[in-house]
Scaffold this motif. Structure first.
Motif, PDB file in Angstrom:
ATOM      1  N   GLN A   1       7.960 -17.886   8.646  1.00  0.00           N
ATOM      2  CA  GLN A   1       8.469 -17.687   7.296  1.00  0.00           C
ATOM      3  C   GLN A   1       9.563 -16.620   7.276  1.00  0.00           C
ATOM      4  O   GLN A   1      10.582 -16.774   6.609  1.00  0.00           O
ATOM      5  CB  GLN A   1       7.337 -17.299   6.336  1.00  0.00           C
ATOM      6  CG  GLN A   1       7.771 -17.517   4.893  1.00  0.00           C
ATOM      7  CD  GLN A   1       7.090 -16.592   3.927  1.00  0.00           C
ATOM      8  OE1 GLN A   1       6.710 -15.477   4.279  1.00  0.00           O
ATOM      9  NE2 GLN A   1       6.960 -17.055   2.699  1.00  0.00           N
TER      10      GLN A   1
ATOM     11  N   SER B   1      -4.506  -3.813  -1.050  1.00  0.00           N
ATOM     12  CA  SER B   1      -3.625  -2.822  -0.422  1.00  0.00           C
ATOM     13  C   SER B   1      -3.034  -1.892  -1.475  1.00  0.00           C
ATOM     14  O   SER B   1      -2.980  -0.668  -1.301  1.00  0.00           O
ATOM     15  CB  SER B   1      -2.494  -3.516   0.337  1.00  0.00           C
ATOM     16  OG  SER B   1      -2.966  -4.016   1.568  1.00  0.00           O
TER      17      SER B   1
ATOM     18  N   ASP C   1       9.723   3.475   6.812  1.00  0.00           N
ATOM     19  CA  ASP C   1       9.406   2.127   7.266  1.00  0.00           C
ATOM     20  C   ASP C   1      10.417   1.684   8.304  1.00  0.00           C
ATOM     21  O   ASP C   1      11.610   1.966   8.192  1.00  0.00           O
ATOM     22  CB  ASP C   1       9.387   1.124   6.115  1.00  0.00           C
ATOM     23  CG  ASP C   1       8.590  -0.138   6.490  1.00  0.00           C
ATOM     24  OD1 ASP C   1       7.532  -0.371   5.875  1.00  0.00           O
ATOM     25  OD2 ASP C   1       9.008  -0.867   7.420  1.00  0.00           O
TER      26      ASP C   1
ATOM     27  N   ASN D   1      11.448  -1.176   8.844  1.00  0.00           N
ATOM     28  CA  ASN D   1      12.367  -2.193   8.357  1.00  0.00           C
ATOM     29  C   ASN D   1      13.505  -1.583   7.562  1.00  0.00           C
ATOM     30  O   ASN D   1      13.400  -0.487   7.045  1.00  0.00           O
ATOM     31  CB  ASN D   1      11.602  -3.201   7.500  1.00  0.00           C
ATOM     32  CG  ASN D   1      10.856  -4.152   8.382  1.00  0.00           C
ATOM     33  OD1 ASN D   1      11.431  -5.072   8.935  1.00  0.00           O
ATOM     34  ND2 ASN D   1       9.570  -3.880   8.567  1.00  0.00           N
TER      35      ASN D   1
ATOM     36  N   ALA E   1       0.834  -1.207   0.000  1.00  0.00           N
ATOM     37  CA  ALA E   1       0.000   0.000   0.000  1.00  0.00           C
ATOM     38  C   ALA E   1       0.866   1.253   0.000  1.00  0.00           C
ATOM     39  O   ALA E   1       0.642   2.176  -0.798  1.00  0.00           O
ATOM     40  CB  ALA E   1      -0.934   0.001   1.213  1.00  0.00           C
TER      41      ALA E   1
ATOM     42  N   VAL F   1      -2.566  -8.380  -0.997  1.00  0.00           N
ATOM     43  CA  VAL F   1      -1.664  -7.454  -1.680  1.00  0.00           C
ATOM     44  C   VAL F   1      -2.386  -6.521  -2.647  1.00  0.00           C
ATOM     45  O   VAL F   1      -2.164  -5.316  -2.668  1.00  0.00           O
ATOM     46  CB  VAL F   1      -0.597  -8.251  -2.459  1.00  0.00           C
ATOM     47  CG1 VAL F   1       0.208  -7.332  -3.350  1.00  0.00           C
ATOM     48  CG2 VAL F   1       0.296  -8.991  -1.500  1.00  0.00           C
TER      49      VAL F   1
ATOM     50  N   ARG G   1       8.986  -8.922   2.572  1.00  0.00           N
ATOM     51  CA  ARG G   1      10.023  -8.650   3.556  1.00  0.00           C
ATOM     52  C   ARG G   1      11.250  -9.478   3.233  1.00  0.00           C
ATOM     53  O   ARG G   1      11.437 -10.594   3.669  1.00  0.00           O
ATOM     54  CB  ARG G   1       9.529  -8.946   4.967  1.00  0.00           C
ATOM     55  CG  ARG G   1      10.534  -8.538   6.004  1.00  0.00           C
ATOM     56  CD  ARG G   1       9.830  -8.078   7.252  1.00  0.00           C
ATOM     57  NE  ARG G   1       9.045  -6.872   6.976  1.00  0.00           N
ATOM     58  CZ  ARG G   1       7.980  -6.533   7.663  1.00  0.00           C
ATOM     59  NH1 ARG G   1       7.528  -7.309   8.612  1.00  0.00           N
ATOM     60  NH2 ARG G   1       7.347  -5.427   7.376  1.00  0.00           N
TER      61      ARG G   1
ATOM     62  N   GLN H   1       5.151  -6.748   4.711  1.00  0.00           N
ATOM     63  CA  GLN H   1       5.204  -8.120   5.226  1.00  0.00           C
ATOM     64  C   GLN H   1       5.385  -9.172   4.150  1.00  0.00           C
ATOM     65  O   GLN H   1       5.989 -10.209   4.371  1.00  0.00           O
ATOM     66  CB  GLN H   1       3.984  -8.451   6.077  1.00  0.00           C
ATOM     67  CG  GLN H   1       2.705  -7.820   5.613  1.00  0.00           C
ATOM     68  CD  GLN H   1       1.505  -8.383   6.325  1.00  0.00           C
ATOM     69  OE1 GLN H   1       1.413  -9.571   6.578  1.00  0.00           O
ATOM     70  NE2 GLN H   1       0.569  -7.520   6.655  1.00  0.00           N
TER      71      GLN H   1
ATOM     72  N   TYR I   1      -5.110 -16.703  -4.793  1.00  0.00           N
ATOM     73  CA  TYR I   1      -4.384 -15.933  -3.792  1.00  0.00           C
ATOM     74  C   TYR I   1      -2.880 -16.165  -3.813  1.00  0.00           C
ATOM     75  O   TYR I   1      -2.115 -15.240  -4.048  1.00  0.00           O
ATOM     76  CB  TYR I   1      -4.988 -16.228  -2.413  1.00  0.00           C
ATOM     77  CG  TYR I   1      -4.289 -15.564  -1.269  1.00  0.00           C
ATOM     78  CD1 TYR I   1      -4.636 -14.266  -0.881  1.00  0.00           C
ATOM     79  CD2 TYR I   1      -3.288 -16.208  -0.565  1.00  0.00           C
ATOM     80  CE1 TYR I   1      -4.010 -13.640   0.169  1.00  0.00           C
ATOM     81  CE2 TYR I   1      -2.650 -15.589   0.487  1.00  0.00           C
ATOM     82  CZ  TYR I   1      -3.012 -14.304   0.854  1.00  0.00           C
ATOM     83  OH  TYR I   1      -2.393 -13.702   1.905  1.00  0.00           O
TER      84      TYR I   1
END
Ligand SMILES: Cc1cc2nc3c(=O)[nH]c(=O)nc-3n(C[C@H](O)[C@H](O)[C@H](O)COP(=O)(O)OP(=O)(O)OC[C@H]3O[C@@H](n4cnc5c(N)ncnc54)[C@H](O)[C@@H]3O)c2cc1C
Ligand SMILES: Cc1cc2nc3c(=O)[nH]c(=O)nc-3n(C[C@H](O)[C@H](O)[C@H](O)COP(=O)(O)OP(=O)(O)OC[C@H]3O[C@@H](n4cnc5c(N)ncnc54)[C@H](O)[C@@H]3O)c2cc1C
Lengths: 421, 371
Positions: free
Chosen positions: A130, A294, A36, A38, A17, A291, A47, A44, A189
């Motif tokens: 993950q 967003s 951000d 990160n 987003a 995704v 990442r 996410q 998805y």
């Protein structure tokens, strides 16, 4: 006192987003900041640690650097000290950043529902595991039980198999008939992240629908899980348990800014505008939808933020179709009531403060429980137990107080920048 | 409803709960009315330092009496009330401040309290994270720390075990002459009614000279042992008394959890609930002067609370001259956790018409009645 650095548009969150919003706004020459916490943009899903960013994100990021987007990587927005100003903590210490328009694209986090043993070492979230594997955790030959709900189970199950893990079972709490209803969407998805996961036989044979973890056992770490399906309990040995029940929105920063929250999500209008003037919100905080939703929301927010209302409006139809998809997901993966009854009196609910389910039953609201038991008072400030107590006891979450996430005391030691009008 | 209560207590902060606690020892029909969560007002915002203060004679008497009462209760308190005998370490920043330490020691000792002067070496041994080269300080070992919210709830629980009742979720809109009117229009009757609504007491008893004084607090993550005593700068009294609009003093409290609670600021800005970042920055700077390494500790939350301030810094404890059925127990400034128990005792003494252990006159209530 230094003078405040002000941008036309500040975007918080560099997930799908936020990246879309920053790109859209910068496309028309606005001065844009993208923040951000990160080290790398992507949010996410992408990442990507250690530089292994997927090609599509690399493109977006290269695009950003061609435009006038100033990136604040590794910087956490921890306060909104006054109108039009955010405070960050990052590599350069505390910084104040001013904005004319703000896009909140702060994403979501996994939902944990407490059951006996959920806090044992090696029991964690699905996205959480993950991410660890991405960061280098070796799962080869390890037995990983994947449990919870939603398409993420299958995506991550497949990912783990690819990385050499043994995945004895995947437990999906939703019943089979709802999954069948969900049908095509489910296949669609995981295809989205381009990981090329197909719902092949190796996944299908492991999947147990209408099944959920009752408890995890082990002395020093998880050794087995007891799970339930069709009125019977089963036990499966494992080295890891990855379990989460979908996503909940990050609404804390929007709340701190005074944005209206409705049914747990940030309320926005057609143009992704919140109840606060000049503040937009896009992506998971406004509704969990994957995704694509967003991204399109981010784009709309970025365009409206710089006055390109017509361009934004052209995307409303696309957004609506992704919203329909999101609603069908919500229906298919609605949480069953049995999940709310798994904890025993000594099951920990608030990990930070060691508050157990039995300590909480006496209280009527999150505020009284917090005052009397410290539930939600620890370093995570209720990010984990808050959504759980909301599901378990119907408690609404209380007010948000800065800092939004822990920062060193010295971060609060800087006076506010001078605001020049 | 024809039931007549012996006494009604309005407000379920720590002061109201302490009143209910001691009233229920003497009266069978006590009712406490609280509009929100028990202990959710200033009680939830404060620090929980149980401290004997030498600010004035009356304050010394009240805080010392109250501390004795706390000490009596400590063995019975639930562990969740986190009673801890941390002592108070008054830290001198310079020789000038240190020169007053011995006088302070004498005052405490002459009142039967232990007090110990620490020199520059001893203070560092007592608190290794304090700045090097501080001249010393005064240790008052008898002071302690509690967790105010659970302590308030515990006091009320005990009162209820003795038969007191709780009416929660209803606000009192009017009180006087033994009548208490709720926000749903109900009127309750009692022989006496105690206004224990803290910084809001002047709304139910107009004319009470109470002004809110805002304070900011900062709490860290868990660092057990980083600070061992409740630390207060000796300059604290200067800043607490300054009636100027804003003051900051160093105050660090070790919580039972290992967290450090940092104060303190004082501001007259009405009930503005906002966090003043520049004031927080001053508090951080002040704390860093005393604990130079504290800047690297992780902070998890900041918040504000309001102290109910009176012109002479003493709480108002007593009945109204023109309406003896109305008692006031409010205006406890920054000491209400400490003085709650003595307040409860005094209120119970007044209600049952007996003498108190300490002189009640300094706390007498006088309001200008507008007719
Ligand atoms: C393992 C995994 C697989 C998935 N697979 C798919 C899939 O196949 N298809 C699909 O559609 N969806 C998938 N999803 C879901 C998808 O990732 C999300 O829907 C999507 O990332 C949401 O995008 P977003 O921009 O709204 O939020 P996010 O991606 O969560 O981005 C929000 C960003 O904001 C940052 N942030 C938050 N607060 C602050 C702050 N205060 N200061 C600074 N930065 C902050 C965060 O660090 C984060 O980077 C998957 C999710 C996971 C975890
Ligand atoms: C920053 C700060 C630090 C402090 N540190 C310390 C310390 O270290 N040691 C110490 O001893 N003291 C300290 N204090 C002071 C202490 O917190 C207060 O003096 C004490 O909590 C006052 O208790 P109370 O019961 O009078 O008020 P409150 O706790 O405010 O209780 C009043 C109650 O009345 C209720 N109420 C109000 N109006 C109505 C109505 N109309 N109907 C029904 N109910 C009503 C409210 O909901 C509230 O619960 C500190 C205070 C602050 C702000």
């Amino acid at each position: 006192m230094p003078e405040l650095d002000r941008f036309d548009v500040v975007v918080v969150g560099a997930g799908p987003a936020g990246l879309a919003a920053a790109n859209a706004a910068a496309g028309f020459g606005a001065r844009v900041a993208l923040i951000d916490e990160n080290e790398l943009p992507g949010g996410q899903i992408y990442r990507a640690s250690r530089g292994s960013i997927s090609a599509s994100v690399r493109e977006v990021i290269e695009d950003l650097s061609k435009k006038s987007v100033v990136r604040f990587d590794g910087s956490t927005v921890f306060e909104a000290p006054s109108d039009g100003v955010l405070r960050l903590w990052g590599p350069r210490g505390t910084q104040d950043i001013g904005y004319r328009s703000l896009v909140l694209a702060v994403g979501g986090r996994e939902l944990f529902l407490p059951f006996p043993g959920w806090t044992l070492p090696n029991a964690m979230g699905i996205g959480g595991l993950q991410a660890l594997v991405k960061a280098g955790l070796d799962v080869r030959e390890k037995r990983v039980v994947v449990a919870g709900t939603g398409p993420l189970l299958l995506a991550v199950g497949a990912y783990l198999l690819e990385h050499g893990a043994r995945v004895p079972i995947i437990l999906e709490q939703a019943p089979l008939k709802d999954l069948a209803l969900f049908g095509a969407g489910l296949v669609r998805y995981p295809a989205k992240i381009g990981q090329g996961i197909s719902l092949g036989r190796h996944i299908a044979t492991r999947l147990r629908a209408g099944a959920w973890v009752e408890r995890a056992e082990g002395s020093r770490a998880v050794e087995s899980v007891t799970w339930r399906k069709g009125g019977k309990s089963f036990q499966t040995e494992c080295d890891f348990l990855a379990c989460a029940y979908g996503f909940v929105p990050n609404v804390e920063l929007p709340q701190l800014l005074g944005c209206e929250i409705q049914d747990g999500f940030v309320k926005v209008d057609d143009q992704q505008l919140t109840s606060v003037k000049g503040v937009f919100c896009a992506g998971e905080p406004t509704g969990i939808g994957g995704v694509d939703l967003s991204q399109v929301e981010g784009r709309i927010a970025g365009l409206v933020a710089i006055g390109q209302d017509d361009q934004a409006e052209a995307l409303f139809g696309k957004r609506e179709s992704w919203k329909r998809f999101a609603r069908s997901m919500d229906r298919a993966f609605a949480l069953r009531h049995e999940l709310m009854e798994l904890s025993t009196p000594d099951t920990i609910v608030c990990r930070c403060e060691d508050v157990r389910a039995g300590d909480l039953v006496a209280w009527e609201s999150s505020r009284t429980a917090k005052l009397q038991t410290r539930c939600g008072m620890g370093p995570c400030q209720g990010r984990i137990c808050g959504p759980a107590t909301q599901k378990l006891f119907g408690w609404t979450q209380g007010s948000v107080r800065p800092p939004l996430s822990p920062v060193p005391l010295s971060a609060l030691g800087r006076p506010l920048d001078e605001i020049e009008n | 409803m024809t039931e007549v209560f012996d006494g009604i207590v309005v407000g379920g902060g720590i002061v109201g709960c302490a009143c209910a606690y001691y009233l229920s020892e003497r009266f069978p029909k006590v009712l406490l009315i609280e509009k929100g969560p028990v202990g959710g007002g200033s009680t939830a915002a404060g620090m929980g330092h149980v401290v004997v203060m030498d600010d004035s004679r009356a304050q010394f008497a009240l805080t010392q009496y109250s501390q004795q009462l706390w000490n009596e209760l400590f063995p019975q308190l639930e562990p969740s009330c986190e009673p801890r005998s941390t002592g108070t370490l008054w830290v001198a920043a310079d020789e000038e401040e240190f020169s007053h330490v011995d006088g302070k020691r004498k005052l405490y000792e002459s009142n039967g309290l232990r007090a110990e002067v620490l020199d520059t070496k001893a203070i560092r041994e007592a608190e290794p994270h304090l700045r090097e080269g501080l001249p010393g300080g005064l240790l008052i070992p008898g002071d302690s720390v509690i967790y105010p919210m659970t302590a308030a709830a515990w006091l009320l629980d005990q009162a209820r075990l003795r038969g007191a009742k709780l009416l929660q979720g209803r606000a009192v809109v009017k009180m006087g002459q033994g009548k208490t009117t709720l926000d749903d229009g109900t009127t309750l009757d009692a022989h006496f009614v105690v206004n224990a609504t803290g910084d809001r007491a002047q709304t139910l008893t107009p004319g009470l000279p109470i002004t809110p004084r805002k304070g900011h607090l900062i709490i860290t993550d868990r660092y057990p042992g980083y600070v061992r005593h409740q630390l207060v700068e000796l300059g604290y009294l200067k800043s607490a008394h300054e009636m100027s609009n804003e003051s900051v003093a160093f105050n660090a409290q070790p919580r039972a959890t290992g967290q450090i609670l940092l104060g303190s600021s004082r501001q007259f800005v009405g009930w503005d609930p906002g966090i003043d970042r520049n004031l927080i920055a001053k508090m951080v700077a002040r704390a860093t002067e005393y604990l130079p390494g504290i800047g690297s500790l992780s902070v998890i939350r900041t918040w504000v609370g309001f102290r109910a301030t009176t012109p002479n810094s003493l709480p108002l404890i007593g009945s109204l001259q023109h309406d003896p059925a109305t008692l006031v127990a409010a205006g406890h400034e920054g000491l209400g956790i400490t003085t709650s128990l003595a307040t409860g005792k005094l209120i119970a003494d007044i209600a049952s018409g007996v003498e108190s252990k300490i002189d009640r006159n300094p706390f007498a209530v006088s309001v200008e009645v507008k007719s």
